[in-house]
Design an enzyme around this catalytic site. Structure first.
Site, short mmCIF file in Angstrom:
data_model
loop_
_atom_site.label_atom_id
_atom_site.label_comp_id
_atom_site.label_asym_id
_atom_site.label_seq_id
_atom_site.Cartn_x
_atom_site.Cartn_y
_atom_site.Cartn_z
N ARG A 47 0.87 -1.24 -0.13
CA ARG A 47 -0.11 0.17 0.07
C ARG A 47 0.69 1.35 0.02
NH1 ARG A 47 -2.33 -3.49 2.95
NH2 ARG A 47 -0.32 -4.42 3.19
N THR A 48 2.11 1.39 0.65
CA THR A 48 2.84 2.37 0.48
C THR A 48 3.18 2.77 -0.71
OG1 THR A 48 3.25 1.89 3.02
CG2 THR A 48 4.65 3.69 1.75
N LYS A 76 25.81 -3.82 -6.37
CA LYS A 76 27.15 -4.06 -6.73
C LYS A 76 28.02 -3.15 -6.10
CE LYS A 76 25.68 -3.89 -11.79
NZ LYS A 76 25.81 -3.30 -12.89
N ARG A 97 12.18 3.43 0.33
CA ARG A 97 11.97 2.69 1.60
C ARG A 97 13.27 1.72 1.38
NH1 ARG A 97 7.03 -1.29 3.13
NH2 ARG A 97 6.38 0.94 4.08
N HIS A 125 8.30 5.99 10.05
CA HIS A 125 7.21 5.73 8.67
C HIS A 125 6.53 6.94 8.73
CE1 HIS A 125 5.30 4.16 5.51
NE2 HIS A 125 4.83 2.94 5.95
C1 NCD Z 1 3.97 -0.93 8.03
C2 NCD Z 1 5.44 -1.01 7.55
O1 NCD Z 1 5.86 -1.37 6.41
O2 NCD Z 1 6.27 -0.49 8.33
N1 NCD Z 1 3.28 -1.20 6.80
C3 NCD Z 1 2.96 -0.13 5.91
O3 NCD Z 1 3.77 0.53 5.43
N2 NCD Z 1 1.49 0.51 5.85
C4 NCD Z 1 3.77 -1.88 9.14
C5 NCD Z 1 4.12 -3.36 8.75
O4 NCD Z 1 4.73 -3.62 7.82
O5 NCD Z 1 3.68 -4.08 9.74
#
Ligand code: NCD
Length: 327
Positions: A47-48, A76, A97, A125
């Site tokens: 979703r992110t 690399k 990320r 996050h």
């Molecule tokens: C979270 C994450 O990736 O930190 N999920 C997200 O981004 N909606 C929480 C998780 O992975 O449990």
């Protein structure tokens, strides 16, 4: 998250409110026509990643994805500095990320374009916390309350859960929040967060008792055991399934209309199942309102970062296709 104060949060939320017709596909805008988002996810994400990409598309821009570490030169041995210098030549904004704490900050310091943290290891996050707070604000205001004086129970893996870390920092900016932290002692929230929360005058109660923890709360924020952060899988297995919220636990212990949230993904495997599917018809389950709100918040962040929040309507028009209403 420490870049934000309450004024900045209000700005983001006002911009998010203005994005509803676009996220609902009633209107389209071309305000970011020609702009490129570098969507760089070196860790699993559904979703992110997709909602950042969708938010950018809804503003009229193009998205380039770098999905896996093995398909990029970091595999690399290239440094974050070099990768950031290179990729910032190809994008107008980068969302990143990565599994290493602090990696996004290091990358951002070498980037020539703005970088948004999509999650750096177990650290933070922030866009998730903004969409969570936006959701909290909407949900509690529907119940006649505000974020000040909020009672929130955070449940599960508070040690490695980066969404929890950022949300606690954000809530610390409000007044008189009552935090109940429900976790096994080994997975408790780091002292640095608790000291900040207490230092700002908030009440923080730590507990390893789910039933007591959820009984006087406006919001339950349930989290998954972050198994990928544990030294071994066996260790992670020990903590799965310790706290399980389902409809019967909810009915027995929660106040009526307590809001249920989770950053998702919930771990629906039998040995974990921290948030049971039997809650799916419970109108207080806000998890899919959270994910919908993620698009609004990410559109708001892009429009503010690129300074077009007041220009979105200039190129907007109504859409002619059939659209399902989301908000
Ligand atoms: C979270 C994450 O990736 O930190 N999920 C997200 O981004 N909606 C929480 C998780 O992975 O449990």
């Amino acid at each position: 998250m420490s870049q934000f104060d309450r004024h900045a949060i209000d700005q983001v939320f006002a911009a998010a409110d203005s994005m509803v017709p676009f996220a609902n596909r009633q209107r389209v805008t071309r305000v970011l026509e020609g702009a490129i988002l570098g969507n760089m996810f070196f860790e699993p994400s559904t979703r992110t990643r997709v909602s950042f990409g969708c938010a950018w598309n809804l503003l009229g821009g193009e998205v380039r994805e770098t999905a896996e570490i093995k398909t990029s030169a970091i595999a690399k041995g290239e440094s974050f500095y070099d990768t950031a210098r290179v990729l910032s030549g190809y994008s107008d904004v980068i969302v990143m990320r990565h599994q290493i704490e602090g990696s996004v900050e290091e990358f951002a310091s070498a980037s020539r374009v703005p970088v948004i943290n999509g999650g750096d290891g177990s650290n933070e996050h922030p866009s998730q916390a903004l969409l969570d707070l936006y959701t909290i604000r909407k949900e509690v205001s529907d119940r006649g309350k505000g974020v000040d004086n909020l009672r929130i129970a955070l449940i599960g893996d508070l040690r490695y859960g980066r969404a929890v870390h950022s949300l606690c920092k954000l809530l610390t900016l409000y007044d008189n929040v009552h935090f109940t932290l429900v976790s096994p002692p080994e997975l408790s929230l780091g002292d640095e967060y608790i000291e900040e929360m207490r230092g700002a005058g908030h009440e923080v109660v730590e507990s390893s008792d789910l039933q007591a923890g959820i009984s006087h709360a406006d919001i339950l924020y349930v989290t998954r055991t972050q198994e990928e952060r544990f030294p071994t899988q066996e260790e992670a297995e020990r903590y799965k399934g310790l706290f399980r919220l389902n409809q019967s636990v909810y009915t027995e212990y929660c106040e009526p209309n307590t809001v249920i949230m989770h950053p998702l993904p919930r771990d629906s495997r039998g040995n974990a199942n921290e948030l049971d599917n039997d809650l799916n018809e419970n109108p207080n389950l806000a998890i899919f309102r959270q994910t919908d709100n993620g698009v609004l918040i990410r559109m708001a962040l892009f429009s503010l970062i690129l300074d077009v929040a007041d220009k979105v309507e200039d190129t907007a028009r109504d859409v002619s296709w059939y659209t399902a209403k989301r908000f």
